[in-house]
Structures are given as C-alpha cells and as structure tokens.
Design a protein around this motif. Structure first.
Motif, PDB file in Angstrom:
ATOM      1  N   PRO A 105       0.830  -1.217   0.000  1.00 12.14           N
ATOM      2  CA  PRO A 105       0.000   0.000   0.000  1.00 12.14           C
ATOM      3  C   PRO A 105       0.862   1.263   0.000  1.00 12.14           C
ATOM      4  CG  PRO A 105       0.157  -0.893   2.214  1.00 12.14           C
ATOM      5  CD  PRO A 105       0.961  -1.809   1.342  1.00 12.14           C
ATOM      6  N   GLU A 155       1.854   3.847   3.493  1.00  8.05           N
ATOM      7  CA  GLU A 155       1.702   3.149   4.772  1.00  8.05           C
ATOM      8  C   GLU A 155       2.943   2.295   5.027  1.00  8.05           C
ATOM      9  OE1 GLU A 155      -3.204   2.896   4.748  1.00  8.05           O
ATOM     10  OE2 GLU A 155      -2.015   1.043   4.733  1.00  8.05           O
ATOM     11  N   PRO A 190      -4.151   2.122  -0.553  1.00 11.82           N
ATOM     12  CA  PRO A 190      -4.525   1.252   0.568  1.00 11.82           C
ATOM     13  C   PRO A 190      -5.827   0.497   0.329  1.00 11.82           C
ATOM     14  CG  PRO A 190      -3.741   3.360   1.385  1.00 11.82           C
ATOM     15  CD  PRO A 190      -3.836   3.490  -0.113  1.00 11.82           C
ATOM     16  N   TYR A 231      -5.096  -2.352  -1.959  1.00 11.30           N
ATOM     17  CA  TYR A 231      -4.309  -3.357  -1.229  1.00 11.30           C
ATOM     18  C   TYR A 231      -5.223  -4.267  -0.402  1.00 11.30           C
ATOM     19  CZ  TYR A 231      -1.145  -5.235   2.346  1.00 11.30           C
ATOM     20  OH  TYR A 231      -0.468  -6.066   3.203  1.00 11.30           O
TER      21      TYR A 231
END
Length: 324
Positions: A216, A219, A287, A290
């Motif tokens: 991601p 992050e 994200p 992901y």
C-alpha cells in the motif's frame, strides 16, 4: 639536421595523434549521450527512489561519489602534473635528485586517507542505523519467504476484520521460526493470506517474470525475511535497498512506499543453478486496492501462511537480541 633524418620534430605526429584520439573520444561520448535524460544525472544512474527511505540511500551514494570524484581529480591532476612538468628532457640525461623520508608528505598520505575513511564510516553508520530502525507498531507486516527458486509472501493481516480469530498471542505453527520479538507485533486477529510463486509466473500488467507482491502506498510496511533452504537476498531495485535472506537468521526492515506502479525485484545472492530465475515484482497500490487484493486472495482459498524458515529450537530462535 635532426638525428631522425629530418628537421621535423618526432613529437609533432605523436601530439597530433593524441589530439585526434581526444577529439574522437569527446565526439563518441557526446554522441552516445544524445538520448540521455540529463534530469537523471544527479542520481548517478541509480533508479528513481519509490520509498520515503530511499532518498537517504541515494544521498549517501551521491556523497560517496562526490568524495571519490574529488579524490580522483586530485590524484589525476598530480599524475598529469608530474608527467608534463617532470618528464625527462632530451638534453638532460642525468638522474634527478632523489628524495627520501619526506615526513610531511608521508604524514599527509597517512592522515588524509584516515580522515576520508572516518567521514565515510560516520555517514554510513548514521544512515544504516536510521534505515534499520523499527517502529513500535508497523501498519503492515509481510513475511518474505525465499526458496529455490522463487518467492512466497505471507501477508500477516487481519483480513476478515475479526480480532478474535485467531486467539490473541497465538502464533501459527507456519510462523513459529520467527523470533518472539517480532511476533509480538503481529496485529490482533491476523489469520493472514499468502502468495506462493514459481519462476514461470508473470505480472499481468508488465509481463515481467515472477510472482507479484502488493504494497500500500503511504503506509509503513515491515518485512520479515526468512529462508527455507539456502541464503537468498531480497532486492527491490527502486527501493535502493536489499537484505540477505538467511536460513536460521531473521532479518527485518521497514519501508513506506511513496510511488504507485509495478517495480522489479530479484535475488541478489548466488543461491544455486536457477538463481537467475528468482525474480519477482512489487506492485504499489492505494490502501483500498491493497485491502481488496487481500480479500481476493482469501476468496481464492489462499488463507493461512506458507512455512517460514527452517526449524529451530526455542533458545536458538530467540538467541539474537534486537539492538536496533
């Protein structure tokens, strides 16, 4: 009359040839660089960094190359100066005065290299300490498993959103070889999913060989590296960073991807006959994408984990103390 049978100096043809060679070299260098992107020049041929940590590595390389270039210019300059201004004259054939035991010069070429090495050591140690430092609780944890001749990726994630499965503090037997100091940071309810690759896998977008690891963007991701057979090395090229994957020893590092896209990875340690086929891909996505990929793996039945590392006794597994 010249002893060579002509009044023409024998040095002139040599100088003319040298000038022609230098001219040809300049033309060749400039012609081959016509298609070069000069915006890439400050990176010294290194890939564009795609993590928040990679610019630190790039800066270390740039500083090292700058120091090497300055040293090289100094050495080349002294060599050329001595060649040009201290060459043997055709009219003076005597041996020049010999100088020995010049203490200032000997002290200079002893102290200066020590200073150079000390400065490089300081910056290397500073950056290495920063790059290998671990956060208290990473956002994501991925166990990278190296084996002959491909890669497996254990996503240690709470995919179903239920923190009660599995029980808190319970480590799956497949991950039992990972030291306790790392398993204690696993997220609650991490039942996990995995991807198991073979050399013949292909990335759907690029067509590059090997399995694809999803990450991601923005992050922090902790990588726990383990091997099921011999020493491998996990290298994502635009991360500008690699670490060995050693059986019986767990290496760990963290990165924060900063650019979306598909990037190449490979094994950087000669690990056997099919070492060249140990390729993989890293796909950095949002994200949301992901998490959607993790659920897709779960729907395919790829839940749980691949065996991570060789079997070890408990004292051996926790023998090394994390000093980072």
């Amino acid at each position: 009359m010249s002893p060579y049978g002509s009044d023409r100096s024998p040095r002139r043809p040599m100088r003319r040839k040298l000038l022609q060679a230098l001219t040809a070299g300049v033309v060749l260098a400039t012609a081959t660089g016509c298609s070069y992107n000069w915006e890439d020049f400050p990176r010294l041929g290194l890939p564009y960094p795609v993590t928040e940590e990679a610019p630190r590595i790039l800066s270390l390389w740039q500083g090292s190359w700058a120091a090497a270039l300055i040293t090289g210019i100094l050495v080349w300059g002294l060599i050329l100066w001595s060649v040009i201004f201290h060459r043997r004259s055709r009219t003076k054939v005597e041996v020049p005065p010999q100088t020995r035991y010049n203490m200032p010069i000997e002290a200079l070429y002893t102290v200066v290299p020590l200073i150079i090495v000390s400065v490089l050591f300081y910056f290397t140690a500073r950056d290495e300490s920063k790059l290998l430092s671990l956060s208290a609780k990473p956002t994501h944890t991925i166990n990278v498993v190296g084996y002959q001749w491909s890669w497996g990726f254990n996503y240690i994630e709470n995919v179903d959103g239920d923190a009660a499965t599995p029980k808190a503090g319970e480590v799956p037997k497949e991950l039992a070889s990972i030291p306790d100091r790392f398993t204690k940071d696993f997220p609650a309810g991490a039942e996990g999913v995995y991807t198991k690759g073979v050399p013949g896998d292909r990335n759907a977008e690029k067509g590059w060989p090997g399995p694809t690891l999803y990450l991601p963007k923005g992050e922090k991701v902790r990588f726990i590296l383990s091997s099921n057979d011999v020493i491998h090395s996990f290298w994502v090229v635009p991360f500008l960073f690699k670490q060995d994957v050693i059986p019986g020893h767990t290496n760990v590092f963290e990165v924060t991807p900063s650019e979306e896209g598909v990037f190449m990875g490979k094994c950087a340690e000669l690990c056997g006959v099919d070492h060249s086929r140990m390729l993989f891909n890293v796909k950095v996505v949002s994200p949301e994408e992901y998490r959607a990929h993790l659920k897709e793996l779960a729907e395919k039945g790829q839940t749980g984990y691949l065996p991570a590392g060789i079997k070890q006794t408990d004292p051996a597994r926790n023998a090394e103390v994390n000093k980072l």
